[in-house]
Design an enzyme around this catalytic site. Sequence first.
Site, PDB file in Angstrom:
ATOM      1  N   TYR A   1       0.844  -1.203   0.000  1.00 43.53           N
ATOM      2  CA  TYR A   1       0.000   0.000   0.000  1.00 43.53           C
ATOM      3  C   TYR A   1       0.878   1.251   0.000  1.00 43.53           C
ATOM      4  O   TYR A   1       0.731   2.126  -0.854  1.00 43.53           O
ATOM      5  CB  TYR A   1      -0.898  -0.043   1.235  1.00 43.53           C
ATOM      6  CG  TYR A   1      -1.895   1.081   1.349  1.00 43.53           C
ATOM      7  CD1 TYR A   1      -3.014   1.145   0.522  1.00 43.53           C
ATOM      8  CD2 TYR A   1      -1.738   2.078   2.316  1.00 43.53           C
ATOM      9  CE1 TYR A   1      -3.940   2.164   0.647  1.00 43.53           C
ATOM     10  CE2 TYR A   1      -2.663   3.101   2.457  1.00 43.53           C
ATOM     11  CZ  TYR A   1      -3.766   3.146   1.624  1.00 43.53           C
ATOM     12  OH  TYR A   1      -4.684   4.155   1.759  1.00 43.53           O
TER      13      TYR A   1
ATOM     14  N   LYS B   1       1.369   3.675  -3.243  1.00 40.32           N
ATOM     15  CA  LYS B   1       0.896   5.065  -3.214  1.00 40.32           C
ATOM     16  C   LYS B   1       2.036   6.044  -3.449  1.00 40.32           C
ATOM     17  O   LYS B   1       1.852   7.106  -4.039  1.00 40.32           O
ATOM     18  CB  LYS B   1       0.235   5.355  -1.855  1.00 40.32           C
ATOM     19  CG  LYS B   1      -1.111   4.663  -1.656  1.00 40.32           C
ATOM     20  CD  LYS B   1      -2.222   5.381  -2.415  1.00 40.32           C
ATOM     21  CE  LYS B   1      -3.587   4.802  -2.069  1.00 40.32           C
ATOM     22  NZ  LYS B   1      -4.675   5.467  -2.807  1.00 40.32           N
TER      23      LYS B   1
ATOM     24  N   PRO C   1       2.315   2.280  12.613  1.00 41.06           N
ATOM     25  CA  PRO C   1       2.898   3.573  13.000  1.00 41.06           C
ATOM     26  C   PRO C   1       2.559   3.960  14.442  1.00 41.06           C
ATOM     27  O   PRO C   1       1.425   3.803  14.887  1.00 41.06           O
ATOM     28  CB  PRO C   1       2.266   4.549  12.008  1.00 41.06           C
ATOM     29  CG  PRO C   1       1.910   3.715  10.826  1.00 41.06           C
ATOM     30  CD  PRO C   1       1.501   2.384  11.395  1.00 41.06           C
TER      31      PRO C   1
HETATM   32  P1  NAD Z   1     -12.736   1.912   0.214  1.00 40.24           P
HETATM   33  O1  NAD Z   1     -12.081   0.579   0.279  1.00 40.24           O
HETATM   34  O2  NAD Z   1     -14.075   2.059   0.831  1.00 40.24           O
HETATM   35  O3  NAD Z   1     -12.844   2.409  -1.300  1.00 40.24           O
HETATM   36  C1  NAD Z   1     -11.974   2.012  -2.309  1.00 40.24           C
HETATM   37  C2  NAD Z   1     -12.807   1.728  -3.546  1.00 40.24           C
HETATM   38  O4  NAD Z   1     -11.951   1.362  -4.638  1.00 40.24           O
HETATM   39  C3  NAD Z   1     -13.774   0.565  -3.361  1.00 40.24           C
HETATM   40  O5  NAD Z   1     -15.046   0.914  -3.819  1.00 40.24           O
HETATM   41  C4  NAD Z   1     -13.164  -0.575  -4.179  1.00 40.24           C
HETATM   42  O6  NAD Z   1     -14.101  -1.512  -4.636  1.00 40.24           O
HETATM   43  C5  NAD Z   1     -12.505   0.223  -5.292  1.00 40.24           C
HETATM   44  N1  NAD Z   1     -11.407  -0.493  -5.946  1.00 40.24           N
HETATM   45  C6  NAD Z   1     -10.384  -1.169  -5.362  1.00 40.24           C
HETATM   46  N2  NAD Z   1      -9.568  -1.674  -6.305  1.00 40.24           N
HETATM   47  C7  NAD Z   1     -10.083  -1.292  -7.513  1.00 40.24           C
HETATM   48  C8  NAD Z   1      -9.689  -1.522  -8.857  1.00 40.24           C
HETATM   49  N3  NAD Z   1      -8.591  -2.233  -9.157  1.00 40.24           N
HETATM   50  N4  NAD Z   1     -10.447  -0.996  -9.839  1.00 40.24           N
HETATM   51  C9  NAD Z   1     -11.557  -0.297  -9.554  1.00 40.24           C
HETATM   52  N5  NAD Z   1     -11.992  -0.047  -8.297  1.00 40.24           N
HETATM   53  C10 NAD Z   1     -11.252  -0.554  -7.283  1.00 40.24           C
HETATM   54  O7  NAD Z   1     -11.704   2.953   0.830  1.00 40.24           O
HETATM   55  P2  NAD Z   1     -11.857   4.516   1.112  1.00 40.24           P
HETATM   56  O8  NAD Z   1     -11.633   4.731   2.545  1.00 40.24           O
HETATM   57  O9  NAD Z   1     -13.078   5.062   0.473  1.00 40.24           O
HETATM   58  O10 NAD Z   1     -10.569   5.078   0.354  1.00 40.24           O
HETATM   59  C11 NAD Z   1     -10.655   5.709  -0.915  1.00 40.24           C
HETATM   60  C12 NAD Z   1      -9.277   6.193  -1.337  1.00 40.24           C
HETATM   61  O11 NAD Z   1      -8.778   7.122  -0.376  1.00 40.24           O
HETATM   62  C13 NAD Z   1      -8.244   5.066  -1.428  1.00 40.24           C
HETATM   63  O12 NAD Z   1      -7.408   5.307  -2.520  1.00 40.24           O
HETATM   64  C14 NAD Z   1      -7.457   5.203  -0.143  1.00 40.24           C
HETATM   65  O13 NAD Z   1      -6.132   4.747  -0.292  1.00 40.24           O
HETATM   66  C15 NAD Z   1      -7.508   6.703   0.103  1.00 40.24           C
HETATM   67  N6  NAD Z   1      -7.353   7.017   1.535  1.00 40.24           N
HETATM   68  C16 NAD Z   1      -8.374   6.786   2.414  1.00 40.24           C
HETATM   69  C17 NAD Z   1      -8.175   7.064   3.760  1.00 40.24           C
HETATM   70  C18 NAD Z   1      -9.263   6.855   4.783  1.00 40.24           C
HETATM   71  O14 NAD Z   1      -9.014   7.059   5.969  1.00 40.24           O
HETATM   72  N7  NAD Z   1     -10.464   6.489   4.421  1.00 40.24           N
HETATM   73  C19 NAD Z   1      -6.948   7.573   4.199  1.00 40.24           C
HETATM   74  C20 NAD Z   1      -5.933   7.764   3.262  1.00 40.24           C
HETATM   75  C21 NAD Z   1      -6.150   7.512   1.928  1.00 40.24           C
HETATM   76  N1  UDP Z   2      -6.406  -0.867  15.849  1.00 38.68           N
HETATM   77  C1  UDP Z   2      -6.770  -1.414  17.062  1.00 38.68           C
HETATM   78  N2  UDP Z   2      -7.838  -2.258  17.098  1.00 38.68           N
HETATM   79  C2  UDP Z   2      -8.565  -2.575  16.004  1.00 38.68           C
HETATM   80  C3  UDP Z   2      -8.190  -2.011  14.755  1.00 38.68           C
HETATM   81  C4  UDP Z   2      -7.094  -1.160  14.720  1.00 38.68           C
HETATM   82  O1  UDP Z   2      -6.150  -1.147  18.106  1.00 38.68           O
HETATM   83  O2  UDP Z   2      -9.531  -3.360  16.129  1.00 38.68           O
HETATM   84  C5  UDP Z   2      -5.276   0.095  15.813  1.00 38.68           C
HETATM   85  C6  UDP Z   2      -4.206  -0.211  14.757  1.00 38.68           C
HETATM   86  O3  UDP Z   2      -3.239  -1.107  15.277  1.00 38.68           O
HETATM   87  C7  UDP Z   2      -3.637   1.163  14.505  1.00 38.68           C
HETATM   88  C8  UDP Z   2      -4.831   2.098  14.688  1.00 38.68           C
HETATM   89  O4  UDP Z   2      -5.788   1.347  15.441  1.00 38.68           O
HETATM   90  O5  UDP Z   2      -2.665   1.492  15.462  1.00 38.68           O
HETATM   91  C9  UDP Z   2      -5.466   2.560  13.369  1.00 38.68           C
HETATM   92  O6  UDP Z   2      -5.713   1.409  12.592  1.00 38.68           O
HETATM   93  P1  UDP Z   2      -6.487   1.473  11.196  1.00 38.68           P
HETATM   94  O7  UDP Z   2      -6.431   0.101  10.626  1.00 38.68           O
HETATM   95  O8  UDP Z   2      -7.812   2.095  11.376  1.00 38.68           O
HETATM   96  O9  UDP Z   2      -5.638   2.505  10.309  1.00 38.68           O
HETATM   97  P2  UDP Z   2      -4.082   2.728  10.031  1.00 38.68           P
HETATM   98  O10 UDP Z   2      -3.256   1.810  10.869  1.00 38.68           O
HETATM   99  O11 UDP Z   2      -3.938   2.458   8.589  1.00 38.68           O
HETATM  100  O12 UDP Z   2      -3.879   4.142  10.415  1.00 38.68           O
END
Ligand code: NAD
Ligand code: UDP
Length: 312
Positions: A144, A148, A273
């Site tokens: 991931y 990215k 992290p």
């Molecule tokens: P999500 O998993 O709900 O949405 C991702 C979407 O992408 C899904 O609908 C999935 O079906 C689609 N998808 C995955 N692979 C695909 C492919 N190969 N072709 C077409 N569609 C595909 O996640 P989200 O939280 O809505 O995240 C959306 C974007 O924002 C992602 O790129 C994620 O990395 C980024 N992002 C989200 C967060 C967060 O906290 N939600 C934080 C940082 C970055």
């Molecule tokens: N985490 C946790 N319990 C859970 C799920 C996640 O303690 O059931 C912790 C995880 O280890 C991390 C933080 O919560 O430290 C955020 O996790 P998440 O998967 O939401 O996002 P990311 O690690 O990608 O920031």
Amino acid sequence: MKRILITGGAGFLGSHLSERLLREGHEVICLDNFYTGRRANVVNLISNPMFEILRHDVCFPLYVEVDEIYNLACPASPIHYQFDPVQTTKTSVHGAINMLGLAKRVKAKIFQASTSEIYGDPLVHPQPESYWGNVNPVGFRSCYDEGKRCAETLFFDYYRQHNLKIKVARIFNTYGPRMHPDDGRVVSNFIVQALKGHPLTVYGDGSQTRSFCYVDDLIDGVVKLMDSSDKITGPVNLGNPDEFTILELAEKVIKLTKSTSRIIRKKLPEDDPAQRQPDIRMAKKALKWEPTVKLGDGLKETIAYFRKLIRQ
Ligand code: NAD
Ligand code: UDP
């Protein structure tokens, strides 16, 4: 009125963005392969004649005529992106190449949903955009993080080499209604566990921190970035700087749900992290944007959503 392509449009963030852009009067093409996205997320939009769903995988080229592209396609939760890590990297890298190629052909402006994971397990706190990060290139999160990072590289090379109009946002942990109940992210996990009366699973000692942004605030920042002057390319951090330990989050969720659940400890995942907080000075200055929703208020909305979902 613009014709706008949203990849990953049926996911958590994509569905909120689709709703917002339709509300502004645009035409939205929601592309998704439904890997983690769900039709239920956009079911209310299907009857809108300005909305169209396209089942497609971004790893393959696409030919449509659009004015703007928001590239969100990529599984975002550790459980989902680690399930098929090779596919995760392909989605970020091949997906970016295909969408950038499309943007170049049709001269569309293109947004990339990048992430705070770019910073890895950060040694600088809070994280400004100028920090290059501390990322393990061969660990479980690398598919991931490095996918990215490579996508960001591609965006900036297309900008320099082909004069593309690019917008790169580094999104920090965002939560809200329509998170997938089983995607393992901490906010959805804790709320679902608390509502079901199951123990809340805190990984490690719970002293690791995250800064949680409510989805409405985040989408506002995303649209402001897309609509900003072409000179603003990013990368720009979008997130809420209010920082909490995971243990504090668990206690807050138990209180707000009035749950009788207890807290249990589980093993801390590798490369988790230790602390994360966005430095949002750039977004404040360049976009006049900052989050307004407090964690308690956002959690209440999210709890109400999951309460309804669990009852169904
Ligand atoms: P999500 O998993 O709900 O949405 C991702 C979407 O992408 C899904 O609908 C999935 O079906 C689609 N998808 C995955 N692979 C695909 C492919 N190969 N072709 C077409 N569609 C595909 O996640 P989200 O939280 O809505 O995240 C959306 C974007 O924002 C992602 O790129 C994620 O990395 C980024 N992002 C989200 C967060 C967060 O906290 N939600 C934080 C940082 C970055
Ligand atoms: N985490 C946790 N319990 C859970 C799920 C996640 O303690 O059931 C912790 C995880 O280890 C991390 C933080 O919560 O430290 C955020 O996790 P998440 O998967 O939401 O996002 P990311 O690690 O990608 O920031």
